[in-house]
Design a protein around this motif. Structure first.
Motif, short mmCIF file in Angstrom:
data_model
loop_
_atom_site.label_atom_id
_atom_site.label_comp_id
_atom_site.label_asym_id
_atom_site.label_seq_id
_atom_site.Cartn_x
_atom_site.Cartn_y
_atom_site.Cartn_z
N LYS A 53 41.55 52.06 36.30
CA LYS A 53 42.33 50.94 36.86
C LYS A 53 42.01 50.75 38.33
O LYS A 53 41.78 49.62 38.78
N TYR A 54 42.01 51.84 39.10
CA TYR A 54 41.71 51.72 40.52
C TYR A 54 40.26 51.31 40.76
O TYR A 54 39.96 50.63 41.73
N ALA A 108 38.63 49.22 38.82
CA ALA A 108 38.65 47.77 38.61
C ALA A 108 39.24 47.05 39.81
O ALA A 108 38.73 46.00 40.24
N LEU A 109 40.31 47.62 40.38
CA LEU A 109 40.90 47.01 41.58
C LEU A 109 39.94 47.06 42.76
O LEU A 109 39.85 46.10 43.54
N ASP A 121 36.67 47.04 42.56
CA ASP A 121 35.65 46.02 42.29
C ASP A 121 36.15 44.63 42.63
O ASP A 121 35.43 43.81 43.21
N SER A 122 37.41 44.35 42.27
CA SER A 122 38.00 43.05 42.58
C SER A 122 38.10 42.84 44.08
O SER A 122 37.79 41.76 44.59
N ALA A 123 38.52 43.87 44.80
CA ALA A 123 38.62 43.77 46.26
C ALA A 123 37.23 43.56 46.87
O ALA A 123 37.07 42.76 47.80
N SER A 161 34.62 42.15 45.46
CA SER A 161 34.15 40.79 45.19
C SER A 161 34.88 39.78 46.06
O SER A 161 34.30 38.79 46.51
N SER A 162 36.17 40.02 46.36
CA SER A 162 36.92 39.14 47.25
C SER A 162 36.34 39.19 48.67
O SER A 162 36.22 38.15 49.33
N LYS A 190 33.23 39.89 49.45
CA LYS A 190 31.95 39.18 49.42
C LYS A 190 32.15 37.68 49.44
O LYS A 190 31.44 36.95 50.14
#
Length: 170
Positions: free
Chosen positions: A103-104, A106-107, A109-111, A113-114, A116
């Motif tokens: 889960k962390y 994935a978080l 990775d999301s952070a 990409s944000s 970037k």
């Protein structure tokens, strides 16, 4: 300081028959068969009866040994159960740790990409900054014009009211 000691009493041992009596019933014979056979007087060391020594209780020792064996078996089972519970808890913690890690991840990775996306938008924002400043200036001017329009409207209504008042007089 003097100490007074109490007289020492020797424990009394239960009287256990070494041979079954003719009146014994079958269940007693079954229990006697399950217990180890008592030792004979030739197996026990000879003790002088004048000394007052009591021969060791052979049957009681076997019962004690059996009770201790049962106790150690029960304690062993208990400790094995506790170890199994601890292992199950550890497995659960490992599973929860893996799930949290996923889960962390994935978080993260999301952070990433944000970040970037923001970095790619930053040059566009810098290009638009002068235009945004001009839009802010135009907005201020529009607000001032709106105030003037409101004042002009109020003034024109007052003039209209004065003209209506004068036209009734003529």
């Amino acid at each position: 300081m003097s100490t007074v000691s109490a007289p020492v009493q020797e424990p009394t041992e239960p009287i256990i028959p070494t041979e079954p009596t003719p009146n014994t019933s079958a269940p007693q014979e079954a229990t006697a068969a399950a217990e180890p056979a008592p030792t004979t007087s030739t197996e026990q060391p000879q003790q002088n009866e004048a000394e007052g020594a009591v021969p060791p209780p052979v049957v009681a020792e076997s019962k004690t040994t059996a009770a201790m064996t049962t106790m150690f078996s029960a304690v062993s089972d208990y400790l094995k159960s506790e170890m199994e519970i601890t292992k199950a808890d550890f497995r659960l913690l490992v599973t929860m740790n893996k799930a949290a890690s996923t889960k962390y991840g994935a978080l993260a990775d999301s952070a990433a990409s944000s970040v970037k996306a923001m970095e790619s938008l930053q040059p566009h924002y810098e290009e638009l900054k002068p235009y945004l400043a001009k839009v802010d200036e135009v907005e201020k001017e529009v607000q001032e014009l709106h105030k003037l329009v409101v004042e002009l409207d109020k003034y024109s209504r007052r003039i209209e009211d004065k003209l209506k008042a004068l036209s009734f007089k003529f």
